[in-house]
Design an enzyme around this catalytic site. Structure first.
Site, PDB file in Angstrom:
ATOM      1  CG  ASP A  43     -24.204  30.698  -6.690  1.00 54.17           C
ATOM      2  OD1 ASP A  43     -23.166  30.814  -6.013  1.00 54.17           O
ATOM      3  OD2 ASP A  43     -25.219  30.159  -6.252  1.00 54.17           O
ATOM      4  CD  GLU A  89     -29.273  34.453  -0.484  1.00 49.57           C
ATOM      5  OE1 GLU A  89     -30.507  34.549  -0.712  1.00 49.57           O
ATOM      6  OE2 GLU A  89     -28.543  33.604  -1.029  1.00 49.57           O
TER       7      GLU A  89
HETATM    8  C1  9YW Z   1     -27.533  28.527  -4.288  1.00 47.10           C
HETATM    9  C2  9YW Z   1     -25.610  29.603   0.951  1.00 47.10           C
HETATM   10  C3  9YW Z   1     -25.099  29.802  -0.452  1.00 47.10           C
HETATM   11  C4  9YW Z   1     -23.777  30.592  -0.487  1.00 47.10           C
HETATM   12  C5  9YW Z   1     -23.394  30.984  -1.910  1.00 47.10           C
HETATM   13  C6  9YW Z   1     -24.562  31.676  -2.570  1.00 47.10           C
HETATM   14  C7  9YW Z   1     -25.794  30.785  -2.527  1.00 47.10           C
HETATM   15  C8  9YW Z   1     -26.509  28.547  -3.215  1.00 47.10           C
HETATM   16  O1  9YW Z   1     -26.118  30.470  -1.178  1.00 47.10           O
HETATM   17  O2  9YW Z   1     -25.571  29.622  -3.276  1.00 47.10           O
HETATM   18  O3  9YW Z   1     -28.254  27.544  -4.423  1.00 47.10           O
HETATM   19  O4  9YW Z   1     -27.673  29.494  -4.998  1.00 47.10           O
HETATM   20  O5  9YW Z   1     -24.269  32.054  -3.877  1.00 47.10           O
HETATM   21  O6  9YW Z   1     -22.248  31.790  -1.892  1.00 47.10           O
HETATM   22  O7  9YW Z   1     -22.761  29.843   0.097  1.00 47.10           O
HETATM   23  O8  9YW Z   1     -25.743  30.824   1.600  1.00 47.10           O
END
Ligand code: 9YW
Length: 442
Positions: free
Chosen positions: A178, A415
């Protein structure tokens, strides 16, 4: 920084804790990405989750992928989020409004309107390797394979605007990374309009603000969603109108690798040969695109800002994308492998474990606790480890596995982790961290 005291579980205990974590995140319909922060299904998380599940119960692993596939859009896109009934995440299905605006989006389950990196064929490969011969895996190969083929076809049809094989993303969320500094320049050109509807972030109720993207970043994320709503998530119009459009070298490398893997799986399970040829062709083209993004000045591969018409040379872990899919001349590839293992990355002397972090600790932009701006992400290390193994770099893969297990043996399944102290950050009991730990333990 001071290293906090950590618990150390042995491999049997750690595997049990990982299984317990996945079970705890099972809401009856899906295994959510994390218990509180992410109470829904994320596309690439689910690919990884299914790998860990395959070690526990291969039928359950297959069902998890089938749950994701059931949310595939009619045009072939695998959506980045499949929503559960839980309201605890923003933006939720109402804010996305995908089903209301686009006839290709399913009404049930509800989904978001963008996608995530195409790692699913790699998960299928791993599940076949772990549980091949079981009727559920045969079903997945017969019924799931064509769905993955359509997903790859969607990416080629809608996300290769210049026909070069370099796949474009229309939102930083689509990269899975992100707020990576890779996106700082393209995001600087995303100017939220006055008609951005107000919103309340829910993520910071769960995770510390300093470990999450900033409000200014979130305004931009939500503004891009607004722009997509205006064109009703029409795939080609989004590419034409979104103020963020970047050729993502990491996504492209994963696509090249996954297309090759999907082709081989198709061959082994009797899929039509023209589709297999097509997948290999897509893989070849994207590999060439990744190799063309290589910058001899830095020794890393670059993203390409399609709006500004400029290469993006911000050095991050994504710059090692060619190591995932191959395609570089041997001398460049060897240099890149030496760099990722060397003192700027996995070999940095201050690291808690020898795993490449998202940004080099030697980079002035390095932020040890800030999400994709420095922390180490076990799941990305897993991807490199799998690709190394696939490439025949067995010793490098084994080393990465040992170091990753040292990082996650505290059993919190963070995470992401502080690369210098090993402190778990963001959410805990994160499914994809538990799942890669399970795979490393086998
Ligand atoms: C958010 C779920 C997700 C990952 C992404 C990570 C984060 C969602 O979490 O994004 O709202 O920030 O960046 O890669 O798929 O684990």
């Amino acid at each position: 920084p001071v290293r906090p005291a950590r618990r150390r579980f042995d491999s049997v205990q750690l595997a049990a804790r990982a299984a317990w974590t996945l079970g705890g995140n099972d809401n009856g319909t899906m295994i959510t990405a994390a218990p509180r922060l992410y109470p829904h299904m994320w596309s690439w998380d689910t690919a990884f989750i299914s790998i860990g599940l395959a070690h526990l119960n291969v039928d359950r692993a297959v069902r998890e992928l089938e749950t994701l596939f059931a949310a595939q859009w009619r045009d072939g896109m695998l959506p980045h989020i499949v929503f559960s009934e839980d309201g605890g995440y923003f933006p939720g299905p109402q804010r996305w409004g995908a089903a209301e605006l686009n006839a290709d989006a399913p009404d049930s389950p509800r989904t978001s309107g963008i996608c995530q990196p195409p790692v699913h064929a790699i998960a299928l490969r791993r599940i076949v390797d772990i549980g091949g011969g079981s009727p559920a895996v045969d079903r997945l190969l017969t019924d799931g394979w064509p769905k993955l083929y359509r997903w790859h076809e969607w990416l080629v049809r809608h996300r290769d605007p210049h026909g070069t094989g370099l796949l474009a993303i229309t939102h930083g969320w689509e990269s899975g990374m992100d707020n990576s500094p890779r996106w700082d320049l393209p995001y600087a050109a995303v100017i939220p309009g006055p008609d951005l509807p107000p919103y309340e972030r829910l993520d910071r109720r769960v995770a510390a603000a300093a470990e999450r993207p900033s409000d200014a970043e979130y305004d931009r994320y939500l503004w891009l969603v607004e722009q997509m709503r205006k064109v009703r998530y029409d795939a080609d119009q989004v590419v034409r109108t979104s103020s963020f459009l970047v050729g993502d070298v990491f996504v492209t490398a994963l696509f090249a690798l996954a297309s090759e893997v999907l082709a081989t799986l198709g061959e082994q399970s009797g899929q039509p040969s023209w589709r297999i040829r097509q997948l290999r062709g897509w893989a070849r083209r994207s590999r060439v695109a990744v190799a063309s993004a290589y910058d001899p000045a830095t020794g890393l591969a670059r993203d390409y800002d399609l709006r500004a018409g400029t290469w993006l040379s911000t050095a991050t872990l994504a710059g090692f994308a060619p190591l995932l899919c191959g395609g570089l001349p041997a001398a460049d590839e060897n240099r890149m492998l030496a760099t990722i293992l060397g003192p700027d990355w996995a070999g940095h002397p201050d690291l808690f474990a020898a795993i490449p972090p998202s940004v080099s600790p030697n980079d002035p932009a390095f932020r040890a606790r800030e999400y994709w701006r420095g922390p180490v992400w076990p799941v990305i290390a897993w991807l490199f480890g799998w690709a190394f193994e696939h490439h025949g770099w067995t010793a490098e893969a084994a080393r990465l596995r040992t170091e990753c297990l040292r990082l996650v043996e505290d059993g919190t399944f963070g995470e992401y982790y502080h690369p210098l102290t090993g402190e778990p950050l963001g959410s805990q009991q994160q499914s994809w961290t538990a799942t890669v730990a399970l795979d490393w333990l086998h």
